[in-house]
Write an enzyme that holds these catalytic residues in place. Structure first.
Site, PDB file in Angstrom:
ATOM      1  N   LYS A  60      83.014  98.193  40.400  1.00 30.28           N
ATOM      2  CA  LYS A  60      81.848  98.610  41.194  1.00 30.28           C
ATOM      3  C   LYS A  60      81.927 100.115  41.470  1.00 30.28           C
ATOM      4  O   LYS A  60      81.063 100.696  42.125  1.00 30.28           O
ATOM      5  CB  LYS A  60      81.779  97.809  42.483  1.00 30.28           C
ATOM      6  CG  LYS A  60      81.342  96.377  42.202  1.00 30.28           C
ATOM      7  CD  LYS A  60      81.310  95.559  43.422  1.00 30.28           C
ATOM      8  CE  LYS A  60      80.828  94.149  43.071  1.00 30.28           C
ATOM      9  NZ  LYS A  60      81.094  93.213  44.150  1.00 30.28           N
ATOM     10  N   ARG A  78      67.465  97.606  39.377  1.00 34.59           N
ATOM     11  CA  ARG A  78      67.901  98.022  40.719  1.00 34.59           C
ATOM     12  C   ARG A  78      68.835  99.215  40.539  1.00 34.59           C
ATOM     13  O   ARG A  78      69.785  99.150  39.766  1.00 34.59           O
ATOM     14  CB  ARG A  78      68.627  96.873  41.443  1.00 34.59           C
ATOM     15  CG  ARG A  78      67.707  95.720  41.798  1.00 34.59           C
ATOM     16  CD  ARG A  78      68.388  94.754  42.745  1.00 34.59           C
ATOM     17  NE  ARG A  78      68.422  95.258  44.109  1.00 34.59           N
ATOM     18  CZ  ARG A  78      69.038  94.609  45.110  1.00 34.59           C
ATOM     19  NH1 ARG A  78      69.680  93.473  44.884  1.00 34.59           N
ATOM     20  NH2 ARG A  78      69.013  95.099  46.332  1.00 34.59           N
ATOM     21  N   ASP A 106      78.497  97.038  46.766  1.00 32.18           N
ATOM     22  CA  ASP A 106      77.658  97.242  45.588  1.00 32.18           C
ATOM     23  C   ASP A 106      78.184  98.408  44.767  1.00 32.18           C
ATOM     24  O   ASP A 106      78.088  98.404  43.541  1.00 32.18           O
ATOM     25  CB  ASP A 106      76.204  97.504  45.988  1.00 32.18           C
ATOM     26  CG  ASP A 106      75.556  96.204  46.394  1.00 32.18           C
ATOM     27  OD1 ASP A 106      75.622  95.865  47.583  1.00 32.18           O
ATOM     28  OD2 ASP A 106      75.047  95.490  45.507  1.00 32.18           O
ATOM     29  N   GLY A 148      73.141  90.226  44.822  1.00 30.73           N
ATOM     30  CA  GLY A 148      74.585  90.447  44.913  1.00 30.73           C
ATOM     31  C   GLY A 148      75.061  91.076  43.622  1.00 30.73           C
ATOM     32  O   GLY A 148      74.676  90.625  42.528  1.00 30.73           O
ATOM     33  N   ALA A 149      75.904  92.104  43.744  1.00 28.29           N
ATOM     34  CA  ALA A 149      76.274  92.903  42.569  1.00 28.29           C
ATOM     35  C   ALA A 149      76.890  92.070  41.442  1.00 28.29           C
ATOM     36  O   ALA A 149      76.571  92.272  40.266  1.00 28.29           O
ATOM     37  CB  ALA A 149      77.243  93.998  43.000  1.00 28.29           C
ATOM     38  N   CYS A 169      75.592  90.102  55.191  1.00 30.32           N
ATOM     39  CA  CYS A 169      74.862  89.874  53.932  1.00 30.32           C
ATOM     40  C   CYS A 169      75.462  88.711  53.155  1.00 30.32           C
ATOM     41  O   CYS A 169      76.094  87.824  53.741  1.00 30.32           O
ATOM     42  CB  CYS A 169      74.820  91.150  53.083  1.00 30.32           C
ATOM     43  SG  CYS A 169      73.630  91.052  51.723  1.00 30.32           S
ATOM     44  N   ASN A 205      77.032  99.273  50.546  1.00 31.58           N
ATOM     45  CA  ASN A 205      76.788  97.832  50.651  1.00 31.58           C
ATOM     46  C   ASN A 205      75.494  97.634  51.443  1.00 31.58           C
ATOM     47  O   ASN A 205      74.866  98.598  51.913  1.00 31.58           O
ATOM     48  CB  ASN A 205      77.978  97.147  51.337  1.00 31.58           C
ATOM     49  CG  ASN A 205      77.955  95.642  51.186  1.00 31.58           C
ATOM     50  OD1 ASN A 205      77.789  95.111  50.090  1.00 31.58           O
ATOM     51  ND2 ASN A 205      78.083  94.917  52.284  1.00 31.58           N
ATOM     52  N   LYS A 206      75.107  96.379  51.606  1.00 29.20           N
ATOM     53  CA  LYS A 206      73.841  96.035  52.265  1.00 29.20           C
ATOM     54  C   LYS A 206      73.595  96.880  53.509  1.00 29.20           C
ATOM     55  O   LYS A 206      74.514  97.134  54.291  1.00 29.20           O
ATOM     56  CB  LYS A 206      73.876  94.548  52.632  1.00 29.20           C
ATOM     57  CG  LYS A 206      72.677  93.987  53.347  1.00 29.20           C
ATOM     58  CD  LYS A 206      71.359  94.266  52.708  1.00 29.20           C
ATOM     59  CE  LYS A 206      71.252  93.846  51.271  1.00 29.20           C
ATOM     60  NZ  LYS A 206      70.096  94.465  50.563  1.00 29.20           N
TER      61      LYS A 206
HETATM   62  C1  RUB Z   1      74.027  92.167  48.333  1.00 24.61           C
HETATM   63  C2  RUB Z   1      75.187  92.889  48.943  1.00 24.61           C
HETATM   64  C3  RUB Z   1      76.550  92.321  48.658  1.00 24.61           C
HETATM   65  C4  RUB Z   1      77.148  93.061  47.468  1.00 24.61           C
HETATM   66  C5  RUB Z   1      78.442  92.409  46.979  1.00 24.61           C
HETATM   67  O1  RUB Z   1      72.817  92.884  48.458  1.00 24.61           O
HETATM   68  O2  RUB Z   1      75.066  93.908  49.569  1.00 24.61           O
HETATM   69  O3  RUB Z   1      77.392  92.485  49.750  1.00 24.61           O
HETATM   70  O4  RUB Z   1      76.245  93.084  46.388  1.00 24.61           O
HETATM   71  O5  RUB Z   1      78.154  91.126  46.474  1.00 24.61           O
HETATM   72  P1  RUB Z   1      71.488  92.334  47.745  1.00 24.61           P
HETATM   73  P2  RUB Z   1      79.120  90.439  45.403  1.00 24.61           P
HETATM   74  O6  RUB Z   1      71.222  90.974  48.306  1.00 24.61           O
HETATM   75  O7  RUB Z   1      70.438  93.327  48.073  1.00 24.61           O
HETATM   76  O8  RUB Z   1      71.777  92.278  46.264  1.00 24.61           O
HETATM   77  O9  RUB Z   1      80.473  90.345  46.056  1.00 24.61           O
HETATM   78  O10 RUB Z   1      78.491  89.101  45.134  1.00 24.61           O
HETATM   79  O11 RUB Z   1      79.162  91.304  44.201  1.00 24.61           O
END
Ligand code: RUB
Length: 307
Positions: A233, A60, A197, A18-19, A128, A207-208
């Site tokens: 982001k 990444r 992301d 997650g970002a 996701c 995003n995912k």
């Molecule tokens: C995670 C993903 C999340 C974004 C946003 O992908 O796509 O929707 O990162 O997350 P992965 P957040 O599992 O491949 O990292 O809101 O926590 O930043």
């Protein structure tokens, strides 16, 4: 660089995912790394920081929040008149803490606005695992709203299970579906909430993998599709015409022990066009996707410099 390498490896292996979590863990690693440095002057200090930046950036490729955070910290060091390594370590520490604090403030503002959108009896679909979306759902629950969530598995590595566990822990009624059942359930849901992301200069979001299919299904069913995302982001390189890099991951995530000769592709993210997004909920409010670049320019002018 050993500690930085360990953090990068954890990010690469999705032990941190997650970002927002990726950015937080990179910032903390960088702060710790500088504390352990034994350098004689600013030049050596900066050389080490640049090495750490390179390693973290390579963990990444589709993580502009982490990149913006690290760039911001470096920017502070490069533009400081301070020359003493000890003072520079303190500077990194202050900049890291400030960044983390502002990230937390942003997520709280996003959660408040996200919660305002949710009414009792709402059914929300998410894809996701986005800590930002989950934060908003928890906030809605704390605000006394009674609603339910449908979450996808999010193949290949099932981040939907992290979402489901967190939501259940918060006492939110949650149903899990396979990714391909999204259209089947879309008519039942009141809105889709996803994280991001990356946001491009045109207002598209990354995003995912599968998010763009969810958006298409929502569009066809006339279900509002919102993105909950911190403004940082935003990928500044896209302003200069570059595409956000889409990470492609190993085949074994899709099929461990696949028959020899089979080709497997495994992109981690996809691009959802701005036309399918009803709004981006960010720390500046609910804004239209194409206005993101302008709002970033106003709120975070440094993010567009020295890319
Ligand atoms: C995670 C993903 C999340 C974004 C946003 O992908 O796509 O929707 O990162 O997350 P992965 P957040 O599992 O491949 O990292 O809101 O926590 O930043």
């Amino acid at each position: 660089l050993e500690s930085i390498r360990i953090t990068s490896e954890r990010i690469r292996r999705l032990e941190v995912q997650g970002a927002r979590n990726v950015a937080i863990s990179a910032i903390k690693a960088l702060e710790e790394f500088t504390k352990s440095l034994k350098v004689r002057n600013k030049k050596e200090f900066l050389q080490n920081l640049l090495g750490a930046k390179e390693t973290l950036f390579n963990a990444r490729p589709t993580e502009p929040l982490m990149r913006n955070a690290i760039r911001h910290i470096l920017y502070k060091v490069e533009n400081s008149e301070e020359e003493r390594p000890k003072a520079l370590v303190d500077l990194v520490s202050i900049a890291s803490k400030e960044f983390l604090k502002s990230l937390q403030k942003s997520v709280e503002e996003i959660a408040k606005m996200g919660s305002n959108r949710i009414s009792s009896s709402s059914k929300i679909l998410t894809h996701c695992h986005s800590s930002t979306v989950n934060y908003a759902l928890k906030r809605a629950k704390d605000d006394g709203k009674i609603f339910e969530v449908i979450c996808t598995e999010s193949r290949p590595v099932f981040q939907g299970r992290i979402t489901a566990r967190e939501l259940l822990k918060s006492g939110i009624k949650t149903t899990m579906i396979v990714d391909s059942a999204v259209r089947f359930f879309m008519n039942e849901v009141d809105m889709v909430l996803v994280g991001a992301d990356a946001i491009t200069s045109e207002g598209n979001i990354v995003n995912k993998i599968g998010t763009s299919l969810v958006a298409l299904a929502a569009h066809e069913a006339r279900t509002p599709f919102y993105v909950l995302s911190e403004l940082l982001k935003f990928d500044p390189l896209t302003t200069y015409g570059e595409y956000t890099k889409i990470e492609e991951r190993g085949a074994s995530e899709v099929w461990e022990g696949a028959p020899p000769g089979l080709m497997i592709r495994n992109p981690a993210f996809d691009v959802t066009r701005k036309d399918f997004i009803h709004g981006i909920v960010c720390e500046d409010g609910m804004i239209s996707p194409p206005s993101v670049a302008e709002v970033v320019r106003r709120r975070y002018p440094w993010a567009l410099k020295n890319i």
